[in-house]
Design a protein around this motif. Structure first.
Motif, PDB file in Angstrom:
ATOM      1  N   GLY A 153       0.867  -1.172   0.000  1.00 52.97           N
ATOM      2  CA  GLY A 153       0.000   0.000   0.000  1.00 52.97           C
ATOM      3  C   GLY A 153       0.902   1.219   0.000  1.00 52.97           C
ATOM      4  O   GLY A 153       1.815   1.311  -0.802  1.00 52.97           O
ATOM      5  N   HIS A 154       0.688   2.136   0.919  1.00 50.80           N
ATOM      6  CA  HIS A 154       1.554   3.311   1.022  1.00 50.80           C
ATOM      7  C   HIS A 154       2.600   3.163   2.129  1.00 50.80           C
ATOM      8  O   HIS A 154       3.331   4.091   2.419  1.00 50.80           O
ATOM      9  N   MET A 155       2.671   1.963   2.725  1.00 50.61           N
ATOM     10  CA  MET A 155       3.618   1.720   3.813  1.00 50.61           C
ATOM     11  C   MET A 155       4.940   1.200   3.260  1.00 50.61           C
ATOM     12  O   MET A 155       4.949   0.413   2.322  1.00 50.61           O
ATOM     13  N   SER A 156       6.028   1.610   3.869  1.00 49.66           N
ATOM     14  CA  SER A 156       7.348   1.079   3.537  1.00 49.66           C
ATOM     15  C   SER A 156       7.793   0.161   4.666  1.00 49.66           C
ATOM     16  O   SER A 156       7.976   0.600   5.799  1.00 49.66           O
ATOM     17  N   TRP A 157       7.947  -1.110   4.339  1.00 53.47           N
ATOM     18  CA  TRP A 157       8.370  -2.109   5.317  1.00 53.47           C
ATOM     19  C   TRP A 157       9.807  -2.500   5.052  1.00 53.47           C
ATOM     20  O   TRP A 157      10.271  -2.480   3.910  1.00 53.47           O
ATOM     21  N   GLY A 205       3.985   7.890   7.862  1.00 54.46           N
ATOM     22  CA  GLY A 205       4.898   6.888   7.312  1.00 54.46           C
ATOM     23  C   GLY A 205       6.160   6.688   8.125  1.00 54.46           C
ATOM     24  O   GLY A 205       7.072   5.973   7.703  1.00 54.46           O
ATOM     25  N   LEU A 206       6.229   7.277   9.301  1.00 51.56           N
ATOM     26  CA  LEU A 206       7.433   7.230  10.126  1.00 51.56           C
ATOM     27  C   LEU A 206       7.577   5.883  10.830  1.00 51.56           C
ATOM     28  O   LEU A 206       6.612   5.363  11.392  1.00 51.56           O
ATOM     29  N   THR A 207       8.785   5.327  10.799  1.00 51.41           N
ATOM     30  CA  THR A 207       9.088   4.153  11.597  1.00 51.41           C
ATOM     31  C   THR A 207       9.410   4.628  13.004  1.00 51.41           C
ATOM     32  O   THR A 207      10.354   5.386  13.215  1.00 51.41           O
TER      33      THR A 207
END
Length: 151
Positions: free
Chosen positions: A5-9, A112-114
């Motif tokens: 989706g719009h998440m960065s893993w 979107g911050l880790t």
């Protein structure tokens, strides 16, 4: 980085648990308390394990469990009351005998911050004695389905 989706893993195909920071999670400094993050890691690990067919009832039936022997936690940003968070986890290493490693990434979707990265090392124990014991075949099958095929 892997996008879902719009998440960065950090890795592909995380098991994801959704959570919301509640007022009881907040400490005197106004953000989620560090100990709460450890509780979230535990909850996520249990949910993932349950999804693999390895819940507490199965642990008792087999007289085996995966016990934490080490947490490495990098607190990268604060989480605040009301924040919606996603906690992803992956099994990243194991020896198919005693040890298994689980990686976590806590993300705040609104920006979107880790917020946190963690690695937890587990050892298989015999519940009745508390001593390290070889993983039963049910653990190898169950946890094996969540590991990258390269392991």
């Amino acid at each position: 980085m892997f996008r879902r989706g719009h998440m960065s893993w950090d890795r592909e195909n995380p098991f994801v648990m959704s959570l919301q920071v509640s007022v009881s999670d907040i400490d005197a400094l106004g953000h989620a308390n560090n100990a709460v993050y450890v509780s979230w890691l535990e909850q996520c690990a249990w949910q993932h394990s349950n999804s693999l067919g390895l819940g507490v009832d199965e642990f008792h039936r087999l007289d085996r469990a995966m016990a934490v022997v080490r947490h490495e936690i990098d607190y990268l940003a604060s989480a605040f009351k009301g924040d919606e968070l996603l906690l992803g986890t992956w099994l990243t290493d194991w020896d198919k005998r005693l040890r298994m490693t689980r990686q976590f990434q806590l993300v705040r979707p609104s920006d979107g911050l880790t917020v946190l990265r963690a690695i937890t090392t587990f050892v298989c124990i015999e519940l009745s004695s508390g001593k390290p014991r070889r993983m039963p075949e049910a653990f190898i099958r169950g946890y094996g389905q969540a590991l990258p095929s390269s392991l």
